[in-house]
Scaffold this motif. Structure first.
Motif, mmCIF file in Angstrom:
data_model
loop_
_atom_site.group_PDB
_atom_site.id
_atom_site.type_symbol
_atom_site.label_atom_id
_atom_site.label_comp_id
_atom_site.label_asym_id
_atom_site.label_seq_id
_atom_site.Cartn_x
_atom_site.Cartn_y
_atom_site.Cartn_z
ATOM 1 N N MET C 312 14.769 4.269 6.702
ATOM 2 C CA MET C 312 13.436 4.112 6.097
ATOM 3 C C MET C 312 12.994 5.415 5.436
ATOM 4 O O MET C 312 12.483 5.423 4.323
ATOM 5 N N LEU C 313 13.207 6.536 6.132
ATOM 6 C CA LEU C 313 12.778 7.825 5.594
ATOM 7 C C LEU C 313 13.585 8.208 4.363
ATOM 8 O O LEU C 313 13.064 8.787 3.413
ATOM 9 N N LYS C 314 14.867 7.865 4.385
ATOM 10 C CA LYS C 314 15.705 8.187 3.235
ATOM 11 C C LYS C 314 15.252 7.394 2.002
ATOM 12 O O LYS C 314 15.157 7.938 0.905
ATOM 13 N N GLU C 315 14.954 6.103 2.226
ATOM 14 C CA GLU C 315 14.591 5.250 1.103
ATOM 15 C C GLU C 315 13.100 5.328 0.782
ATOM 16 O O GLU C 315 12.664 4.851 -0.265
ATOM 17 N N GLY C 316 12.335 5.905 1.708
ATOM 18 C CA GLY C 316 10.894 6.008 1.479
ATOM 19 C C GLY C 316 10.196 4.658 1.512
ATOM 20 O O GLY C 316 9.120 4.484 0.955
ATOM 21 N N LYS C 317 10.830 3.686 2.145
ATOM 22 C CA LYS C 317 10.262 2.335 2.195
ATOM 23 C C LYS C 317 10.291 1.793 3.620
ATOM 24 O O LYS C 317 11.152 2.174 4.414
ATOM 25 N N THR C 318 9.397 0.885 3.896
ATOM 26 C CA THR C 318 9.373 0.279 5.219
ATOM 27 C C THR C 318 10.249 -0.970 5.254
ATOM 28 O O THR C 318 10.461 -1.612 4.222
ATOM 29 N N PHE C 319 10.756 -1.281 6.406
ATOM 30 C CA PHE C 319 11.403 -2.570 6.631
ATOM 31 C C PHE C 319 10.478 -3.394 7.525
ATOM 32 O O PHE C 319 9.813 -2.851 8.408
ATOM 33 N N ALA C 320 10.471 -4.686 7.278
ATOM 34 C CA ALA C 320 9.636 -5.556 8.109
ATOM 35 C C ALA C 320 10.257 -5.734 9.481
ATOM 36 O O ALA C 320 11.482 -5.785 9.617
ATOM 37 N N SER C 321 9.434 -5.802 10.488
ATOM 38 C CA SER C 321 9.935 -6.145 11.813
ATOM 39 C C SER C 321 10.399 -7.592 11.770
ATOM 40 O O SER C 321 9.649 -8.455 11.311
ATOM 41 N N PRO C 322 11.625 -7.884 12.207
ATOM 42 C CA PRO C 322 12.112 -9.265 12.104
ATOM 43 C C PRO C 322 11.248 -10.228 12.919
ATOM 44 O O PRO C 322 10.607 -9.841 13.889
ATOM 45 N N ALA C 331 -2.501 -3.445 17.729
ATOM 46 C CA ALA C 331 -1.782 -2.465 16.924
ATOM 47 C C ALA C 331 -1.581 -3.091 15.563
ATOM 48 O O ALA C 331 -1.654 -4.308 15.410
ATOM 49 N N SER C 332 -1.321 -2.246 14.579
ATOM 50 C CA SER C 332 -1.084 -2.795 13.252
ATOM 51 C C SER C 332 0.417 -2.764 12.987
ATOM 52 O O SER C 332 1.058 -1.732 13.117
ATOM 53 N N VAL C 333 1.003 -3.923 12.666
ATOM 54 C CA VAL C 333 2.444 -4.000 12.448
ATOM 55 C C VAL C 333 2.733 -3.725 10.968
ATOM 56 O O VAL C 333 2.157 -4.370 10.088
ATOM 57 N N ALA C 334 3.596 -2.730 10.716
ATOM 58 C CA ALA C 334 3.887 -2.338 9.337
ATOM 59 C C ALA C 334 4.552 -3.485 8.589
ATOM 60 O O ALA C 334 5.466 -4.128 9.105
ATOM 61 N N ALA C 335 4.099 -3.721 7.366
ATOM 62 C CA ALA C 335 4.731 -4.746 6.530
ATOM 63 C C ALA C 335 5.999 -4.181 5.909
ATOM 64 O O ALA C 335 6.164 -2.959 5.817
ATOM 65 N N GLY C 336 6.880 -5.064 5.480
ATOM 66 C CA GLY C 336 8.133 -4.605 4.895
ATOM 67 C C GLY C 336 8.029 -4.394 3.403
ATOM 68 O O GLY C 336 7.139 -4.939 2.750
ATOM 69 N N GLY C 337 8.928 -3.560 2.859
ATOM 70 C CA GLY C 337 9.018 -3.388 1.412
ATOM 71 C C GLY C 337 7.962 -2.483 0.819
ATOM 72 O O GLY C 337 7.891 -2.314 -0.386
#
Lengths: 85, 393, 364
Positions: C312-322, C331-337
């Motif tokens: 994620m850090l390398k690409e600078g993008k988040t992945f969605a939790s499956p 808590a706030s769940v990070a969205a993907g993409g």
């Protein structure tokens, strides 16, 4: 099946010599180092293999060293021990 | 890079030579040892191999014996350091323990039942799960610092002390309990016999007639303490960790490298940690298992790197205690530095013409203040620790 | 001091290598297989995330693997993948490389096989090769031998705390200059023994999918796999993934300890109901993600979380939790993409012994 053939099959199975067939193993080639390429850990495993498949106890490595020269030598050793039993 | 010495302010141990450090040292210097066929288990192997069992030691039913041995030694070490619960609760205390059996998810009775088609209860596995040796000590005393169980086979105990010294230097904890624990059992007993490195007689480290090791069991722990805490509570150091080095042979799964490459590397690194002069080493507590290979490699390296330095193996008194060996030998090394004397190498009578060096054959006084303990392990691990004399002796 | 992650080698239910893991992260799906327990008096399969080690022979000739057990093969595959990913596979002998291995259970398959050897044929027929392989550091030994790694080698085993605890050792070796690189790896294998214990403890009523952020629900599915990281000091790093900023381990973590609430927090929650509440309590009000549903419940899972966080850090993008990241605590769940807004990602793991590990990664 004679002892040599049986031995070759057992060694291939129990020592996982997957890339070999019984025909590939020369009766007189050394088992250790050059030849079949076995090492010290295989030597102690071989003692257990002989015990398990032939019921023959090799008491120590001095005894094993002579028997473990080659398939030929090991088969002769096993046959002698079986006869005297 | 030079590493600051780390103080050892308390020690404890339990092994076949004694249930605490003083009793064990007394046995060593009296030359007493009594290896015998196992009492706590049986084998249908045709030969009875002698072992060094800890007798008269009771284990709570919910713990593995290994963890109970570690806990016993930890209690002694904490008491020796004069650390009471009230003070410990205000400090960050870490625990680092080496073991082999303490992490093995196996239980023979359980497996036999499973193989016979029954569906055994999980109690034996749950006991393993509850008994991780480092976690047991941390839980017992409510410690909040780092907690690690090292499984580097026979060098685990040395590695645990070496790593704990790094913890103290880097400030991840104020105090670290470091050592090792391992119990005797059928599985290791049968395993070592199958490798054909077990002696039918009491073991004979460095002797020409040596045939292998005898297994033993032990727990041994040291209290390592930051200078800040030690100064605050005006506690003298019993000993000092001056250096630690570790290197892998990368040679063979079970056999040591014949030229001792990894051991030399580890020894050189340990000496370099604090710029220790090899000539200052008063004695070496060798690994000295009594196997033909180990003793050959070890004497070769000692002859080359530490010529003339007296050495001994204490395994003739304790047996090979596997994951605890490095720890109990570190404790003995520190205690010998305090005493200014090393015990005779038990089991040695006939020099081996193949070996370049012979161990001490009687209790031997010395005047130096630095000593070295080494461990060679399965998998080609070699670890060396250098200890200095503390202030109390 | 900071440490750089130079290469990643992963294998698990999601596939083999970073590319297949990335693909699974993008689709949110992973291959569920089964574990056969028919030899354990329980004529059944249980669902499980399995690892495929067939690609190991791309790196090691079959002959050199003849007595290497499944656990060590998993480790070797992870090791070679990480070195290849870092572009250092062709370098030859690795004299200044340390090897650190973490495993919660160790080589239980070969341990069981060793017991079988004397249970079946008597104590005198115990297999020395099986015994040697069953020793906990045999995977580290095989890796050192095959790579010519003559630096120190250490293996850590303490269930779900193995990964952060071992990573701290890797960190100290680099910080103290004992080595120039560390190959850090976490390995877990599913054996009959582990499978039987799982079945006895948790039964067969499995949820179709893991929902690890529903902390009041048991949804764990066992997994196996390996995650390896090639680490070096920041000063000696070349293009890699990210920095390993801090590794904190200890016991009895209290809520509020997580010092940087703005960091994305990857939770090691793995559907086991007994740990869910602890994660919920500690992660309250944080922005969280959880990826265990891609690889299953296993003690070495936290190393896969580190690998995913590094990606994620390398690409600078988040992945969605499956599984859509359904969460039953505040808590706030990070969205993907999305663009990864935080500079750091932290991975939290909790063990049954009340130990915690917090591994913080930062952009390189």
């Amino acid at each position: 099946m004679d002892t040599k053939e049986k031995l070759k099959k057992i060694l291939i199975d129990d020592l996982n010599l997957e890339e070999l067939t019984p025909e590939d193993i020369d009766d007189n080639a050394p088992l250790f180092g050059e030849g079949l390429g076995l090492d010290s850990l295989d030597a102690v495993e071989l003692v257990v293999i002989i015990q398990k498949h032939f019921g023959i106890e090799i008491k120590n490595m001095e005894e094993g060293r002579v028997a473990f020269q080659s398939i030929e030598a090991l088969a002769a050793y096993i046959d002698t021990r079986m006869e005297s039993a | 890079m030079t590493f600051a010495p780390v103080a050892i302010t308390g020690m404890g141990c339990i092994c076949a030579a004694g249930n605490n450090l003083n009793d064990s040292m007394a046995s060593l210097f009296r030359g007493m040892r009594a290896p015998a066929p196992p009492v706590s288990f049986t084998s249908n192997h045709p030969i009875d191999y002698p072992v060094f069992e800890v007798l008269n030691f009771s284990v709570p039913s919910d713990l593995l014996r290994t963890s109970a041995l570690g806990l016993h030694a930890a209690r002694e070490a904490l008491a020796d350091a004069g650390l009471e619960q009230e003070m410990l609760s205000r400090l960050t205390v870490g625990v680092c323990v080496g073991t082999t059996v303490g992490c093995a998810i196996s239980n023979e009775t359980f497996c036999r039942e499973l193989r016979s088609g029954r569906t055994p209860k999980l109690a034996p596995l749950e006991r393993v799960h509850r008994s991780n040796p480092a976690a047991v000590i941390a839980r017992e005393f409510g410690f909040s610092g780092p907690c690690q169980t090292i499984v580097n086979a026979c060098s685990s105990g040395t590695d645990a002390v070496g790593l704990a010294a790094s913890w103290i230097r880097s400030g991840v904890c104020d105090i670290a309990l470091a050592g090792g624990a391992d119990e005797l059992g059928r599985i290791t007993y049968i395993g070592f016999i199958s490798l054909q490195i077990t002696d039918e007689s009491p073991c004979r480290p460095f002797d020409r007639n040596r045939k292998g090791l005898n297994l033993g069991e032990a727990g041994a722990m040291m209290v390592l303490e930051s200078e800040q805490v030690r100064t605050m509570r005006r506690k003298k150091a019993r000993s000092l960790v001056l250096g630690y080095g570790s290197a892998c042979d990368a040679y063979h799964l079970t056999a040591p490298s014949p030229d001792g490459a990894g051991l030399k590397h580890a020894l050189t690194e340990a000496l370099a940690c604090n710029g220790t002069d090899p000539a200052a080493i008063a004695f070496v507590n060798a690994h000295g298992t009594g196997t033909p290979d180990n003793d050959r490699v070890e004497t070769r390296v000692l002859a080359e790197l530490l010529p003339g330095v007296p050495f001994l193996s204490t395994k003739g008194y304790t047996g090979h205690t596997l994951g605890a060996a490095g720890a109990i030998e570190a404790v003995f090394t520190a205690a010998c530095l305090e005493r200014g004397e090393i015990p005779a190498n038990a089991g040695f009578s006939s020099p081996d013409p193949e070996l370049e060096r012979n161990p001490v054959t009687e209790n031997t006084p010395f005047s130096g203040t630095v000593a070295l303990s080494e461990s060679l392990a399965f998998g080609g691990n070699n670890s060396v620790i250098i200890l200095g004399k503390g202030e109390t002796a | 001091m900071q440490i750089a992650i130079q290469g990643i080698g992963v294998v698990g239910g999601f596939g083999t290598g970073v590319t297949e893991m990335r693909q699974a992260l993008l689709t949110g799906t992973s291959n569920r297989a089964t574990l056969d327990l028919s030899n354990c008096g329980t004529p059944l399969n249980i669902p499980a995330f399995r690892a495929n080690i067939s690609r190991l022979t791309d790196y090691v000739p079959l002959k050199a693997l003849r007595r290497v057990d499944n656990f060590s093969k998993l480790a070797l595959l992870g090791a070679y993948l990480a070195l290849e990913d870092a572009g250092v596979l062709a370098e030859g002998k690795q004299e200044r490389l340390g090897v650190v291995i973490a495993s919660g259970y160790g080589a239980t398959g070969i341990t069981f096989a060793f017991l079988d050897s004397f249970i079946n044929d008597g104590d005198i027929c115990a297999s020395p090769t099986y015994f040697a392989n069953s020793v906990h550091n045999s995977a580290a030994a095989y890796i050192s031998i095959m790579l010519g790694a003559t630096g120190p080698s250490s293996t850590v085993s303490q269930f779900h705390h193995s990964v952060p605890s071992a990573l701290q050792t890797a960190w100290l070796w680099l910080a103290e200059g004992r080595v120039d690189r560390v190959l850090f790896g976490a390995v877990e294998e599913l054996s009959e023994l582990i499978g039987y214990a799982w079945y006895r403890q948790r039964g067969t009523a499995h949820k179709p999918e893991m929902t690890p952020l529903l902390t009041g629900v048991e949804s764990a599915i066992p997994g196996e796999g390996a995650a390896f990281l090639l680490l070096t000091r920041k000063e000696e790093a070349q293009d890699g993934y990210c920095l390993l900023d801090r590794v904190t381990t200890g016991r009895l973590l209290k809520p509020g300890f997580l010092s940087s609430p703005q960091d994305l927090l990857v939770l090691g929650a793995d559907g086991r109901i007994e740990k869910g509440g602890d994660y919920a309590q500690l992660a309250e009000k944080s922005t969280v993600a959880c990826f265990t549903a891609l690889y299953g419940s296993m003690p070495c899972g936290p190393a896969l979380d580190i690998a995913i966080a590094a990606l994620m850090l390398k690409e600078g993008k988040t992945f969605a939790s499956p599984g859509g990241g359904i969460c039953d605590f505040p808590a706030s769940v990070a969205a993907g993409g999305n663009i990864l807004e935080s500079h750091r990602v932290s991975c939290l793991s909790l063990s049954d012994e009340d130990c915690f590990g917090l591994v913080s990664l930062a952009k390189g």
